[in-house]
Design an enzyme around this catalytic site. Structure first.
Site, PDB file in Angstrom:
ATOM      1  CD1 TRP A  51     -12.667  12.651   1.442  1.00  0.00           C
ATOM      2  CD2 TRP A  51     -12.517  10.547   2.166  1.00  0.00           C
ATOM      3  NE1 TRP A  51     -12.606  12.684   2.803  1.00  0.00           N
ATOM      4  CE2 TRP A  51     -12.510  11.402   3.276  1.00  0.00           C
ATOM      5  CE3 TRP A  51     -12.423   9.175   2.382  1.00  0.00           C
ATOM      6  CZ2 TRP A  51     -12.434  10.940   4.586  1.00  0.00           C
ATOM      7  CZ3 TRP A  51     -12.341   8.715   3.680  1.00  0.00           C
ATOM      8  CH2 TRP A  51     -12.354   9.586   4.761  1.00  0.00           C
ATOM      9  CG  HIS A  52     -10.992   6.006   0.880  1.00  0.00           C
ATOM     10  ND1 HIS A  52     -12.269   6.185   0.394  1.00  0.00           N
ATOM     11  CD2 HIS A  52     -11.127   5.474   2.113  1.00  0.00           C
ATOM     12  CE1 HIS A  52     -13.125   5.753   1.306  1.00  0.00           C
ATOM     13  NE2 HIS A  52     -12.465   5.327   2.358  1.00  0.00           N
ATOM     14  N   GLY A  53      -7.639   8.453  -1.286  1.00  0.00           N
ATOM     15  CA  GLY A  53      -6.238   8.642  -1.640  1.00  0.00           C
ATOM     16  C   GLY A  53      -6.095   9.113  -3.065  1.00  0.00           C
TER      17      GLY A  53
END
Lengths: 392, 500
Positions: free
Chosen positions: B327-329
């Site tokens: 989700w962060h990257g």
């Protein structure tokens, strides 16, 4: 209770900011206001590096007859003590990432403060990028023609300025006076220059141009107008102007070729030449402004780049865009008519087509002789985002 | 537009507040709320106006789907198919904009093909507003939420204080506040309290995070360029990043809560001194709390949570953290970061199952647990920050002394260390570990909901002494803090969490 708190808070905040502004405005470490100018207090300004304000200070407080303009390439490549400048006192006023507008303002500022006889202008395509607005510290420097309210606030109510105020006051308090030892030469921290090998620095700078400067490059008409204004103003002040196109390493030229930049580069050179010739025609002297081109393929620009694992230092280059002092000496020697290897040529409307045609042939020869360099560039570009095309 | 930019601070925010409260003063509540929506869209579109249709489209589709689910349920159907359509729509949007290039790159690497995609610029906040709206649809389906007012829904999705980087809010937290009849009524206490919380956040970002950032950048860039990183430099860079991201996100979270409060809206806590955590479970109750809550409620529990036996529980935990990392990257380094935290959580839970939580009662044990947790977290940050796995491994080699430069004497250490960086890191350690956080500092005035009040750490004599009240002493102290911030404000840098 809340009203009183709010008033105290706002009042205290404004008072604190006002005190800082008064201190900064009085000591004026960047020499922007010059309200107070006292020996032993703030006369000798100390800038922590060769930023725009520092160079403006030199040009205001010291005496020079030769001004060098340009970007970081010129700043790190042209030294002020060399045979070409013998008998004169040169100052390197080139600025990192300078646009042509900034160079124009430096020239104006120098003319207002110095009796110039000669100007040398290092020209790079990147200074003419329509989208490039230069660095922030220009607006804070005396080179800026006017300073907006916001820039005043940023200068006066600033922690950075406060630190510089402290250094300046301490410097003066310790008995130091105005010094003109620093003459603007500077080795900028460009990319990976501190890297253990030159190849890393080459790759870093090539990648930066491939993904930053060159995609969507547009030649700025205003930047060309700034160039015209610069050389016209200098010519009108009886200053002899030597403009030169910087010698990029052959890999850099090949990068431009791979990215389809060469037509833009040639167009830029033709426009520079027409501006120079128009200026000379106006002042009635064909030699008042000279345009030299060192961007071709020669012994300097085709120097072999060490392998990634080698820690060898190159003879002429720091990275693909930045030449060193030894190369800079050769350029200036040729421009000033001192016998030298002559890597460049003075551009005229009579020879520019031949120069460009010869470069194409030299490029072909370089590619044939250095296939690994070309492959390396192509692989690097494949990884750069601009190459990727829609396929949905 | 950044919270720390001049245009936001001196133009956007004052104008937004002025219009909002003027409309509220004349009783035009709907118009006041509409002004917040318009301001939020302006704030969002300032960066890339081209992505405004994206957020507007996403918001409209989700609103209609939510409405349909409610209508279907009223007629006796479950609305599950509509919910699935909604989730697929939201994940599809997120997948295209955030993960398409990553997917194609990996497909190419596996198959040897050469599929090419245009570079897709990640729309700001897409991860946040997508998650928030998935949660909304699920809540509607579970009859925990219902919405018929498009204006309030639009504000729920776009509310600028939390739009870009959270907190990820629940529909049930926001709608009652938007429907409050007093919204838009000017209260100086709200403005001042919110302003103080915002000022503290701005100080954390501008003065603390931005000043330590160059030390992290230098080391991670050097590593990305293939240079080996000596022992002291590696630790300096990694510790610098550890505190950069801490104060960057903590500052952002404070600013979001402060801005919300300025217009009379209370946002949930998102950051609660995570480096004081004495275990990874504790860490994730303190770091990005609303993301943890989302992952727990909408991923971990639906996967079975801890209801299907211990081994399935560990699998679920690692799955959730892997997806949390992703989700962060879109990058393998984020996946590794998530996996590391998944493993950490598994170990922490296993330890608790074996020994219970008793060990954390002793001061030495608590200190040791905190240090161990801290070391585990900073090791994971290396993968989070590095531009590639190679670069991360290069830095870890440096931290282990495999690139040389281990100082054998105090003199060697003094020679190798950058003193300015060392002092700054020491100060930041002190603040992160021992200073009261914003909610402790503003405890009596921050208006937390009951769950968040419970999460605030217990007071100590120091925190009691430092506790804020609208007094002359605190006004001068905060004015000094704000003055230092203002003087450092002029080169705004982006928040790290803006890129997620």
């Amino acid at each position: 209770m809340w009203r009183r708190y709010g008033l105290f808070y706002i009042g205290a905040l404004l008072c604190l900011c006002a005190v800082v502004a008064v201190v900064n405005g009085t000591i004026d470490p960047h020499g922007r206001l010059l309200i107070v100018d006292r020996e032993g207090f703030n006369q000798a300004k100390i800038s922590p590096d060769n930023n725009r304000s520092g160079k403006a200070r030199h040009l205001r407080q010291c005496t020079y007859d030769t001004l060098i303009l340009g970007t970081s390439r010129t700043e790190s490549g042209i030294r002020v003590e060399q045979p070409a400048f013998e008998g004169s006192r040169a100052y390197n006023g080139a600025l990192k990432a300078a646009t042509m507008y900034e160079m124009r303002r430096v020239a104006d500022y120098a003319l207002a403060n110095q009796a110039l006889q000669t100007a040398v202008i290092g020209l790079d395509l990147s200074s003419f990028n329509a989208k490039d607005q230069g660095l922030d510290d220009f607006d804070e420097s005396p080179f800026a023609d006017s300073i907006a309210l916001g820039a005043w606030v940023r200068y006066l109510v600033s922690w950075k300025t406060l630190k510089h105020s402290w250094y300046t006051w301490k410097w003066n308090y310790d008995g130091n006076t105005v010094t003109c030892k620093d003459r603007g030469e500077h080795t900028p921290r460009v990319g990976a220059q501190a890297s253990p090998n030159v190849r890393t620095a080459f790759d870093f700078v090539l990648k930066r141009y491939a993904s930053g400067q060159y995609p969507d490059f547009t030649l700025g008409e205003q930047h060309l107008a700034d160039f015209a204004a610069t050389i016209n103003t200098l010519a009108d002040a009886d200053v002899q102007v030597y403009a030169f196109i910087s010698p990029m390493h052959a890999t850099h030229l090949e990068l431009m070729r791979e990215m389809g930049m060469l037509d833009k580069f040639d167009n830029w050179r033709r426009k520079l030449l027409s501006i120079v010739e128009a200026t000379n025609k106006r002042v009635g002297n064909n030699n008042t402004v000279q345009l030299w081109d060192f961007s071709g393929y020669n012994k300097i620009t085709t120097e072999t780049v060490p392998n990634p694992l080698e820690s060898a230092v190159m003879q002429w280059y720091r990275d693909s865009a930045h030449y060193n002092h030894d190369a800079g000496d050769i350029l200036m020697s040729q421009v000033f008519g001192i016998p030298s290897p002559e890597p460049g040529i003075r551009l005229t409307s009579a020879n520019i087509d031949a120069v460009i045609a010869a470069e194409r042939a030299q490029s072909d020869a370089y590619r044939a002789a250095n296939p690994s360099e070309i492959k390396r560039l192509q692989e690097m570009l494949l990884g750069a985002p601009y190459k990727i095309k829609w396929s949905f | 537009m950044l919270f720390n930019s001049e245009i936001f601070l001196f133009l956007f925010l004052p104008l937004t507040l002025l219009v909002f409260y003027l409309l509220g003063h004349f009783g035009k509540i709907k118009l006041a709320l509409a002004s917040l929506v318009i301001a939020s869209l302006l704030y969002y579109g300032w960066w890339k106006p081209i992505y405004l249709p994206l957020i507007l489209g996403s918001m409209t589709v989700n609103y209609v789907l939510g409405y349909l689910i409610q209508k279907l349920q009223r007629s006796g159907a479950t609305g599950k198919a509509t919910l699935v359509v909604g989730i697929v729509f939201n994940l599809g949007l997120l997948g295209y904009f955030k993960y398409a290039n990553f997917f194609v790159d990996n497909l190419n690497a596996l198959s040897g093909d050469d599929w090419k995609l245009a570079p897709i610029l990640l729309p700001l906040a897409i991860s946040f507003f997508t998650f928030q709206q998935i949660a909304y649809l699920v809540d509607v389906h579970q009859k925990k939420a219902q919405e018929v007012d498009l204006l309030r829904y639009a504000l729920f999705v776009t509310f600028f204080p939390q739009l870009i980087a959270g907190p990820i809010v629940h529909h049930s937290e926001m709608m009652p506040q938007f429907a409050n009849k007093n919204i838009g009524r000017f209260q100086l206490a709200n403005l001042i309290t919110g302003g103080m919380i915002f000022a503290i956040g701005l100080f954390k970002k501008v003065v603390l995070a931005d000043n330590i950032a160059p030390y992290a950048t230098a080391v991670f860039n050097a590593s990305a360029e293939g240079n080996s990183v000596p022992f002291v430099d590696a630790w300096t860079g990694v510790l610098a990043y550890t505190f950069q991201i801490y104060f960057d996100f903590s500052g952002y979270s404070d600013m979001a809560i402060g801005l919300g409060r300025m217009v009379g809206i209370c946002l949930p806590l998102n950051f609660n001194s995570p480096y004081k955590a004495t275990g990874i479970i504790d860490f994730w109750r303190r770091w990005h709390m609303t993301l943890s809550r989302f992952l727990r409620d909408y991923l971990y529990i639906p996967l079975g949570g801890n209801r299907m036996g211990p081994s399935r529980r560990y699998v679920n935990m690692i799955t959730v953290m892997l997806l949390g990392g992703l989700w962060h990257g879109a990058g393998w380094n984020f996946v590794i970061w998530g996996a590391l935290h998944g493993v950490y959580l598994g170990v922490n839970h296993a330890w608790r199952s074996w020994r219970g939580d008793k060990i954390s009662h002793g001061a030495w044990a608590r200190g040791g647990s905190r240090l161990l947790t801290f070391l585990a977290v900073i090791l994971a940050w290396v993968f989070f920050r590095a531009s590639s796995i190679d670069s991360a491994l290069n830095i870890i080699s440096g931290m282990l002394g495999m690139s040389g430069g281990i100082p054998l004497t105090p003199a060697d250490l003094l020679a190798a260390v950058d003193r300015e960086a060392a002092v700054l890191i020491a100060v930041l350690v002190g603040i992160a570990w021992y200073a009261p956080n914003t909610q402790q500092f503003m405890r009596d005035y921050i208006n937390l909901d009951s769950a968040d009040k419970y999460r605030v750490d217990k007071s100590t004599p120091l925190t009691r002494w430092l506790r804020w009240s609208p007094s002359l002493r605190s006004s001068i102290a905060l004015a000094l803090l704000t003055a230092i911030t203002v003087m450092s404000l002029w080169q705004p840098s982006e928040f790290i969490y803006y890129q997620f």
